[in-house]
Design a protein around this motif. Structure first.
Motif, PDB file in Angstrom:
ATOM      1  N   PHE A 153      10.080  -2.742  -7.937  1.00 43.58           N
ATOM      2  CA  PHE A 153      10.514  -1.541  -7.229  1.00 43.58           C
ATOM      3  C   PHE A 153      10.590  -1.771  -5.723  1.00 43.58           C
ATOM      4  O   PHE A 153      11.272  -1.039  -5.009  1.00 43.58           O
ATOM      5  N   LYS A 154       9.906  -2.797  -5.245  1.00 43.45           N
ATOM      6  CA  LYS A 154      10.113  -3.206  -3.855  1.00 43.45           C
ATOM      7  C   LYS A 154      11.559  -3.666  -3.684  1.00 43.45           C
ATOM      8  O   LYS A 154      12.218  -3.354  -2.686  1.00 43.45           O
ATOM      9  N   LYS A 155      12.049  -4.407  -4.677  1.00 45.34           N
ATOM     10  CA  LYS A 155      13.441  -4.861  -4.630  1.00 45.34           C
ATOM     11  C   LYS A 155      14.402  -3.681  -4.642  1.00 45.34           C
ATOM     12  O   LYS A 155      15.374  -3.642  -3.885  1.00 45.34           O
ATOM     13  N   LEU A 156      14.139  -2.734  -5.504  1.00 43.49           N
ATOM     14  CA  LEU A 156      15.045  -1.592  -5.633  1.00 43.49           C
ATOM     15  C   LEU A 156      15.119  -0.780  -4.354  1.00 43.49           C
ATOM     16  O   LEU A 156      16.173  -0.255  -3.995  1.00 43.49           O
ATOM     17  N   LEU A 157      13.986  -0.672  -3.658  1.00 40.89           N
ATOM     18  CA  LEU A 157      13.969   0.079  -2.415  1.00 40.89           C
ATOM     19  C   LEU A 157      14.758  -0.625  -1.314  1.00 40.89           C
ATOM     20  O   LEU A 157      15.304   0.020  -0.415  1.00 40.89           O
ATOM     21  N   MET A 158      14.835  -1.946  -1.383  1.00 42.54           N
ATOM     22  CA  MET A 158      15.547  -2.716  -0.364  1.00 42.54           C
ATOM     23  C   MET A 158      17.040  -2.834  -0.646  1.00 42.54           C
ATOM     24  O   MET A 158      17.830  -3.082   0.259  1.00 42.54           O
ATOM     25  N   ALA A 159      17.425  -2.669  -1.901  1.00 36.73           N
ATOM     26  CA  ALA A 159      18.801  -2.946  -2.303  1.00 36.73           C
ATOM     27  C   ALA A 159      19.713  -1.730  -2.162  1.00 36.73           C
ATOM     28  O   ALA A 159      19.276  -0.584  -2.248  1.00 36.73           O
ATOM     29  N   ASP A 160      20.995  -2.027  -1.960  1.00 36.97           N
ATOM     30  CA  ASP A 160      22.033  -0.998  -1.973  1.00 36.97           C
ATOM     31  C   ASP A 160      22.662  -0.887  -3.357  1.00 36.97           C
ATOM     32  O   ASP A 160      23.116   0.178  -3.760  1.00 36.97           O
ATOM     33  N   VAL A 161      22.678  -2.017  -4.072  1.00 37.06           N
ATOM     34  CA  VAL A 161      23.221  -2.070  -5.429  1.00 37.06           C
ATOM     35  C   VAL A 161      22.228  -2.819  -6.315  1.00 37.06           C
ATOM     36  O   VAL A 161      21.696  -3.863  -5.926  1.00 37.06           O
ATOM     37  N   VAL A 162      21.967  -2.281  -7.492  1.00 33.57           N
ATOM     38  CA  VAL A 162      21.067  -2.918  -8.460  1.00 33.57           C
ATOM     39  C   VAL A 162      21.823  -3.139  -9.764  1.00 33.57           C
ATOM     40  O   VAL A 162      22.397  -2.195 -10.319  1.00 33.57           O
ATOM     41  N   VAL A 163      21.834  -4.381 -10.237  1.00 33.59           N
ATOM     42  CA  VAL A 163      22.487  -4.717 -11.499  1.00 33.59           C
ATOM     43  C   VAL A 163      21.426  -4.825 -12.585  1.00 33.59           C
ATOM     44  O   VAL A 163      20.531  -5.680 -12.509  1.00 33.59           O
ATOM     45  N   LEU A 164      21.494  -3.958 -13.580  1.00 34.52           N
ATOM     46  CA  LEU A 164      20.564  -4.007 -14.708  1.00 34.52           C
ATOM     47  C   LEU A 164      21.023  -5.065 -15.698  1.00 34.52           C
ATOM     48  O   LEU A 164      22.136  -4.999 -16.214  1.00 34.52           O
ATOM     49  N   LEU A 165      20.154  -6.023 -15.983  1.00 36.57           N
ATOM     50  CA  LEU A 165      20.506  -7.142 -16.855  1.00 36.57           C
ATOM     51  C   LEU A 165      20.336  -6.759 -18.319  1.00 36.57           C
ATOM     52  O   LEU A 165      19.449  -7.257 -19.020  1.00 36.57           O
ATOM     53  N   ASP A 166      21.199  -5.889 -18.792  1.00 36.56           N
ATOM     54  CA  ASP A 166      21.082  -5.357 -20.147  1.00 36.56           C
ATOM     55  C   ASP A 166      21.539  -6.341 -21.218  1.00 36.56           C
ATOM     56  O   ASP A 166      21.314  -6.109 -22.412  1.00 36.56           O
ATOM     57  N   ILE A 167      22.184  -7.435 -20.822  1.00 40.87           N
ATOM     58  CA  ILE A 167      22.635  -8.437 -21.807  1.00 40.87           C
ATOM     59  C   ILE A 167      21.801  -9.707 -21.741  1.00 40.87           C
ATOM     60  O   ILE A 167      22.136 -10.710 -22.358  1.00 40.87           O
ATOM     61  N   GLN A 168      20.712  -9.659 -21.020  1.00 34.46           N
ATOM     62  CA  GLN A 168      19.805 -10.805 -20.959  1.00 34.46           C
ATOM     63  C   GLN A 168      19.171 -11.034 -22.331  1.00 34.46           C
ATOM     64  O   GLN A 168      18.773 -10.084 -23.000  1.00 34.46           O
ATOM     65  N   PRO A 169      19.053 -12.300 -22.772  1.00 40.87           N
ATOM     66  CA  PRO A 169      18.435 -12.570 -24.077  1.00 40.87           C
ATOM     67  C   PRO A 169      16.979 -12.116 -24.114  1.00 40.87           C
ATOM     68  O   PRO A 169      16.236 -12.330 -23.165  1.00 40.87           O
TER      69      PRO A 169
END
Length: 227
Positions: free
Chosen positions: A17-33
């Motif tokens: 969530f530190k990353k999310l607070l710093m980012a403008d765009v977040v890509v959810l890796l929903d196809i990760q194995p």
């Protein structure tokens, strides 16, 4: 513009969530194995005896490497009742238990078929509570192939971002030179979070974000931005 990638885990650790607070765009890796060795279906919480895992049982036999978006929770199990009971027992005296108790009870009373549905449900709520403004998109909606770093370059290009935000623990397997060669920057962030008052004695780092939520509530975003 900064971009981060995020695997939708069950009550993720606070560093994400530190990353999310710093980012403008977040890509959810929903196809990760999916891998049973990851924390996608389990979370560390604090108890009177120290920390412990709470784990969601999933259908995995014969499904090694299946995309996260297809992972199903085992039906006809009592995991949801057990998890809510464990959280209740260990956090009922936390400052923000009463604030979130009804929402948690409702969440665990719902019937969840796919793991990602529950994880995404938790993420959306946490994003709201911690005042995270980043645009959230699904990796499955972006055409990106190749190595991990090549996919990140594609995400950066797609969303017109110039910097990739990533936790410092990833240095052992993420080669930022590939990003630099393509003209992008890489911002490494520490996994440390400013200590806060927890239940049961001394502060334990690296717990799930649930611990932060129930102890400091929506003020958690202040702790996430400081070390």
């Amino acid at each position: 513009m900064k971009l981060a990638t995020f695997t939708p885990k069950y009550w993720p650790r606070q560093v994400y969530f530190k990353k999310l607070l710093m980012a403008d765009v977040v890509v959810l890796l929903d196809i990760q194995p999916f891998s049973s060795s990851t924390q996608i279906n389990r979370a560390p919480i604090k108890t009177v005896n120290g920390w412990q895992w709470i784990t969601i049982p999933v259908l995995s036999k014969g499904m090694k490497g299946q995309p996260l978006c297809r992972v199903q929770i085992k039906p006809d199990t009592t995991w949801s009742k057990q998890h809510f009971r464990t959280i209740l027992v260990n956090y009922k005296n936390a400052p923000f238990w009463e604030t979130y108790a009804d929402w948690l009870k409702h969440t665990y009373q719902q019937s969840w078929t796919f793991l990602i549905e529950l994880n995404h449900h938790l993420l959306k709520f946490l994003v709201q509570q911690f005042h995270i403004k980043a645009k959230v998109v699904l990796a499955s909606q972006v055409e990106a192939t190749g190595l991990r770093e090549q996919k990140v370059v594609r995400y950066l290009e797609t969303f017109s971002c110039d910097t990739y935000v990533v936790e410092s623990d990833a240095r052992s397997f993420f080669d930022d030179r590939i990003l630099v060669q393509q003209g992008f920057g890489c911002q490494w962030i520490s996994p440390n979070v400013e200590p806060y008052n927890q239940q049961f004695g001394d502060f334990l780092p690296n717990l799930s974000v649930l611990d932060l939520l129930l102890n400091v509530g929506p003020y958690g975003h202040w702790h996430l931005q400081r070390e």
